[in-house]
Design a protein around this motif. Structure first.
Motif, PDB file in Angstrom:
ATOM      1  N   MET A  62       0.836  -1.411   0.076  1.00 38.27           N
ATOM      2  CA  MET A  62       0.116  -0.212   0.049  1.00 38.27           C
ATOM      3  C   MET A  62       0.795   1.081  -0.023  1.00 38.27           C
ATOM      4  SD  MET A  62      -2.936   0.969   2.715  1.00 38.27           S
ATOM      5  CE  MET A  62      -3.791  -0.463   2.437  1.00 38.27           C
ATOM      6  N   SER A  63       0.384   2.284  -0.616  1.00 31.13           N
ATOM      7  CA  SER A  63       1.177   3.553  -0.822  1.00 31.13           C
ATOM      8  C   SER A  63       1.002   4.512   0.501  1.00 31.13           C
ATOM      9  CB  SER A  63       0.909   4.234  -1.894  1.00 31.13           C
ATOM     10  OG  SER A  63      -0.712   4.551  -1.974  1.00 31.13           O
ATOM     11  N   SER A  64       1.866   5.372   0.727  1.00 28.22           N
ATOM     12  CA  SER A  64       1.671   6.484   1.484  1.00 28.22           C
ATOM     13  C   SER A  64       2.331   7.755   0.778  1.00 28.22           C
ATOM     14  CB  SER A  64       2.394   6.380   2.839  1.00 28.22           C
ATOM     15  OG  SER A  64       3.837   6.066   2.466  1.00 28.22           O
ATOM     16  N   LEU A  65       2.148   8.837   1.563  1.00 29.10           N
ATOM     17  CA  LEU A  65       2.355  10.128   1.108  1.00 29.10           C
ATOM     18  C   LEU A  65       3.632  10.838   1.770  1.00 29.10           C
ATOM     19  CD1 LEU A  65      -0.771  12.378   0.412  1.00 29.10           C
ATOM     20  CD2 LEU A  65       0.535  11.018  -1.367  1.00 29.10           C
ATOM     21  N   LEU A  66       4.567  11.285   0.995  1.00 25.01           N
ATOM     22  CA  LEU A  66       5.739  12.280   1.457  1.00 25.01           C
ATOM     23  C   LEU A  66       5.543  13.517   1.195  1.00 25.01           C
ATOM     24  CD1 LEU A  66       8.421  12.153   3.005  1.00 25.01           C
ATOM     25  CD2 LEU A  66       9.446  11.893   0.878  1.00 25.01           C
ATOM     26  N   ILE A  67       5.391  14.588   2.336  1.00 25.53           N
ATOM     27  CA  ILE A  67       4.945  15.778   1.952  1.00 25.53           C
ATOM     28  C   ILE A  67       6.186  16.920   2.374  1.00 25.53           C
ATOM     29  CG2 ILE A  67       2.629  15.528   2.250  1.00 25.53           C
ATOM     30  CD1 ILE A  67       2.866  17.245   4.777  1.00 25.53           C
ATOM     31  N   GLY A  68       6.043  18.022   1.787  1.00 25.01           N
ATOM     32  CA  GLY A  68       6.779  19.084   2.227  1.00 25.01           C
ATOM     33  C   GLY A  68       5.911  20.426   2.133  1.00 25.01           C
ATOM     34  N   VAL A  69       6.164  21.306   3.005  1.00 23.55           N
ATOM     35  CA  VAL A  69       5.672  22.459   3.352  1.00 23.55           C
ATOM     36  C   VAL A  69       6.288  23.955   3.461  1.00 23.55           C
ATOM     37  CG1 VAL A  69       3.589  23.569   4.926  1.00 23.55           C
ATOM     38  CG2 VAL A  69       3.851  21.126   4.542  1.00 23.55           C
ATOM     39  N   ALA A  70       6.045  24.943   2.694  1.00 21.64           N
ATOM     40  CA  ALA A  70       6.447  26.237   2.829  1.00 21.64           C
ATOM     41  C   ALA A  70       5.421  26.943   3.010  1.00 21.64           C
ATOM     42  CB  ALA A  70       7.200  26.495   1.562  1.00 21.64           C
ATOM     43  N   GLU A  71       5.316  27.864   4.113  1.00 18.93           N
ATOM     44  CA  GLU A  71       4.575  28.951   4.517  1.00 18.93           C
ATOM     45  C   GLU A  71       5.190  30.058   5.430  1.00 18.93           C
ATOM     46  OE1 GLU A  71       1.771  27.359   7.606  1.00 18.93           O
ATOM     47  OE2 GLU A  71       3.393  26.249   8.358  1.00 18.93           O
ATOM     48  N   ARG A  72       4.412  31.381   5.020  1.00 25.62           N
ATOM     49  CA  ARG A  72       4.871  32.371   5.731  1.00 25.62           C
ATOM     50  C   ARG A  72       3.887  33.606   5.795  1.00 25.62           C
ATOM     51  NH1 ARG A  72       5.016  35.994   1.969  1.00 25.62           N
ATOM     52  NH2 ARG A  72       5.993  35.619  -0.001  1.00 25.62           N
ATOM     53  N   PRO A  73       3.612  34.446   6.653  1.00 22.72           N
ATOM     54  CA  PRO A  73       2.557  35.434   6.591  1.00 22.72           C
ATOM     55  C   PRO A  73       3.233  36.390   5.745  1.00 22.72           C
ATOM     56  CG  PRO A  73       3.836  35.714   8.639  1.00 22.72           C
ATOM     57  CD  PRO A  73       4.460  34.522   7.928  1.00 22.72           C
TER      58      PRO A  73
END
Length: 200
Positions: A1-12
């Motif tokens: 079964m698969s899964s997800l690898l994520i990355g996040v970038a955020e700023r105000p």
């Protein structure tokens, strides 16, 4: 079964104490849920709208995504409202389910072309309609969900290289708007039965 690898970038937005953008990322054994929210405007009132959405979604992660979107319209009625995109990846069916209202965009880099479409409107201000679409995903397929704090100029670029976190950080550095809040979530389907959901 698969899964997800994520990355996040955020700023105000520069000069604001909080961001009007927010995201939710939840995974269980069978599926992954990603939601990106852009509260209308900037600052504390925009953040109030996006955080109200986050709170509701965390408590209803198992619901069908279109039902969640309709319920969010009621939940955000007392706020400015928000643009919202909800994505569920079914790891059993290898399927991405998509529902978006407003200008939070998903761009897919899949082996089989996928062009999810957002409907016009603001969640919390009675959008005229909702639309859920389904798209086949395969291992190494990647998608990017981003608010309008990322310039649309990057949409002319070919598939980005690198880890999800590297892609998210690069998009923020090269295409982030100085005059807006910004959130960018990059997700890639991977092999494996153990959850790998989260920033690498």
């Amino acid at each position: 079964m698969s899964s997800l690898l994520i990355g996040v970038a955020e700023r105000p937005l520069e000069g604001q104490p909080v961001s009007g953008d927010a995201y939710v990322a939840i995974e269980d054994a069978a599926s992954s849920l990603i939601c990106v929210i852009d509260g209308l405007g900037h600052g504390p009132e925009a953040a109030r709208a996006s955080q109200a959405a986050v709170t509701y979604i965390r408590g209803h992660a198992a619901d069908e995504i279109e039902a969640t979107m309709r319920a969010l319209d009621d939940q955000l009625r007392s706020t400015r409202g928000a643009a919202v995109t909800i994505v569920r990846v079914d790891h059993v069916k290898s399927e991405l389910q998509y529902c978006g209202v407003g200008n939070v965009t998903l761009r897919a880099f899949f082996r089989k072309p996928a062009y999810p479409v957002n409907v016009a409107g603001i969640v919390g201000k009675r959008p005229r309609r909702y639309l859920t679409t389904r798209h086949r995903m395969e291992v190494d397929d990647t998608f990017v969900v981003y608010t309008d704090g990322i310039s649309s100029r990057w949409e002319s670029e070919s598939a980005p290289n690198g880890t999800p976190q590297a892609i998210a950080s690069d998009l923020m550095a090269r295409h982030g708007k100085a005059h807006d809040d910004l959130t960018c979530v990059v997700a890639r389907m991977t092999n494996g039965t153990s959850p790998r959901f989260g920033r690498p």
